[in-house]
Design a protein around this motif. Sequence first.
Motif, short mmCIF file in Angstrom:
data_model
loop_
_atom_site.label_atom_id
_atom_site.label_comp_id
_atom_site.label_asym_id
_atom_site.label_seq_id
_atom_site.Cartn_x
_atom_site.Cartn_y
_atom_site.Cartn_z
N MET A 69 0.81 -1.18 0.00
CA MET A 69 0.00 0.00 0.00
C MET A 69 0.87 1.27 0.00
O MET A 69 0.53 2.23 -0.64
N ALA A 70 1.99 1.24 0.71
CA ALA A 70 2.86 2.42 0.76
C ALA A 70 3.38 2.79 -0.62
O ALA A 70 3.45 3.97 -0.97
N VAL A 71 3.72 1.80 -1.40
CA VAL A 71 4.23 2.05 -2.75
C VAL A 71 3.14 2.65 -3.62
O VAL A 71 3.38 3.60 -4.38
N ILE A 72 1.95 2.13 -3.52
CA ILE A 72 0.84 2.64 -4.33
C ILE A 72 0.53 4.09 -3.95
O ILE A 72 0.35 4.94 -4.81
N ARG A 73 0.52 4.39 -2.66
CA ARG A 73 0.25 5.75 -2.21
C ARG A 73 1.38 6.70 -2.62
O ARG A 73 1.13 7.83 -3.02
N ALA A 74 2.63 6.25 -2.50
CA ALA A 74 3.76 7.10 -2.89
C ALA A 74 3.72 7.38 -4.39
O ALA A 74 3.95 8.51 -4.82
N ALA A 75 3.43 6.38 -5.17
CA ALA A 75 3.35 6.56 -6.62
C ALA A 75 2.23 7.53 -7.00
O ALA A 75 2.35 8.27 -7.97
N ALA A 76 1.16 7.54 -6.21
CA ALA A 76 0.04 8.43 -6.49
C ALA A 76 0.43 9.90 -6.41
O ALA A 76 -0.21 10.75 -7.04
N LEU A 77 1.47 10.22 -5.66
CA LEU A 77 1.92 11.61 -5.55
C LEU A 77 2.33 12.18 -6.91
O LEU A 77 2.27 13.38 -7.14
N PHE A 78 2.76 11.30 -7.81
CA PHE A 78 3.26 11.74 -9.11
C PHE A 78 2.19 11.73 -10.19
O PHE A 78 2.46 12.08 -11.33
N GLU A 79 0.97 11.34 -9.86
CA GLU A 79 -0.07 11.19 -10.87
C GLU A 79 -0.80 12.48 -11.19
O GLU A 79 -1.44 12.58 -12.22
N THR A 80 -0.73 13.46 -10.32
CA THR A 80 -1.36 14.75 -10.59
C THR A 80 -0.29 15.82 -10.42
O THR A 80 0.77 15.58 -9.89
N GLY A 81 -0.58 17.00 -10.82
CA GLY A 81 0.36 18.09 -10.67
C GLY A 81 0.32 18.74 -9.29
O GLY A 81 1.10 19.64 -9.00
N GLU A 82 -0.58 18.27 -8.45
CA GLU A 82 -0.80 18.88 -7.14
C GLU A 82 0.47 18.94 -6.28
O GLU A 82 0.68 19.90 -5.53
N PHE A 83 1.32 17.95 -6.37
CA PHE A 83 2.49 17.87 -5.51
C PHE A 83 3.81 18.15 -6.24
O PHE A 83 4.88 17.92 -5.68
N ASP A 84 3.75 18.63 -7.44
CA ASP A 84 4.96 18.85 -8.24
C ASP A 84 6.02 19.69 -7.53
O ASP A 84 7.20 19.39 -7.62
N ASP A 85 5.60 20.73 -6.84
CA ASP A 85 6.57 21.59 -6.14
C ASP A 85 7.34 20.83 -5.07
O ASP A 85 8.48 21.16 -4.77
N LEU A 86 6.71 19.83 -4.47
CA LEU A 86 7.35 19.07 -3.40
C LEU A 86 8.24 17.96 -3.93
O LEU A 86 9.08 17.43 -3.21
N LEU A 87 8.06 17.60 -5.18
CA LEU A 87 8.72 16.42 -5.73
C LEU A 87 9.84 16.75 -6.70
O LEU A 87 10.39 15.85 -7.33
N THR A 88 10.22 18.01 -6.79
CA THR A 88 11.21 18.41 -7.78
C THR A 88 12.58 17.77 -7.55
O THR A 88 13.33 17.59 -8.50
N GLU A 89 12.89 17.43 -6.32
CA GLU A 89 14.19 16.84 -6.01
C GLU A 89 14.21 15.32 -6.18
O GLU A 89 15.26 14.69 -6.04
N THR A 90 13.08 14.73 -6.49
CA THR A 90 12.99 13.28 -6.65
C THR A 90 13.52 12.89 -8.02
O THR A 90 12.99 13.32 -9.05
N PRO A 91 14.57 12.06 -8.07
CA PRO A 91 15.15 11.66 -9.35
C PRO A 91 14.15 10.90 -10.24
O PRO A 91 13.24 10.21 -9.73
N ALA A 92 14.31 11.03 -11.52
CA ALA A 92 13.42 10.38 -12.48
C ALA A 92 13.41 8.87 -12.31
O ALA A 92 12.35 8.24 -12.46
N ASP A 93 14.55 8.27 -11.97
CA ASP A 93 14.58 6.82 -11.81
C ASP A 93 13.77 6.37 -10.60
O ASP A 93 13.17 5.30 -10.61
N VAL A 94 13.71 7.21 -9.57
CA VAL A 94 12.88 6.88 -8.40
C VAL A 94 11.41 6.96 -8.77
O VAL A 94 10.62 6.09 -8.41
N ARG A 95 11.05 7.99 -9.52
CA ARG A 95 9.66 8.12 -9.97
C ARG A 95 9.24 6.90 -10.81
O ARG A 95 8.17 6.34 -10.62
N GLN A 96 10.12 6.51 -11.72
CA GLN A 96 9.82 5.36 -12.58
C GLN A 96 9.74 4.07 -11.77
O GLN A 96 8.87 3.24 -12.00
#
Length: 71
Positions: A1-28
């Motif tokens: 469940m933690a992985v699904i919820r964490a991945a959901a952060l990247f599905e909308t633009g709502e959290f983009d400002d908070l996620l700018t430091e997250t590497p692309a490979d982590v997002r993928q």
Amino acid sequence: MAVIRAAALFETGEFDDLLTETPADVRQALRTLRNIASRSGYRSMDDDILWVTLTRDLPPHVASWRRAAFD
């Protein structure tokens, strides 16, 4: 469940400002884990890799997201 919820952060633009430091490979990686978990089920996942992801790899990113949210 933690992985699904964490991945959901990247599905909308709502959290983009908070996620700018997250590497692309982590997002993928989060998207991939979410897709495996949601489509194939957790039983198809390697328990050792999932455990390392949840206990070692993911927590520093969660801490970074929390810091960004409160700065």
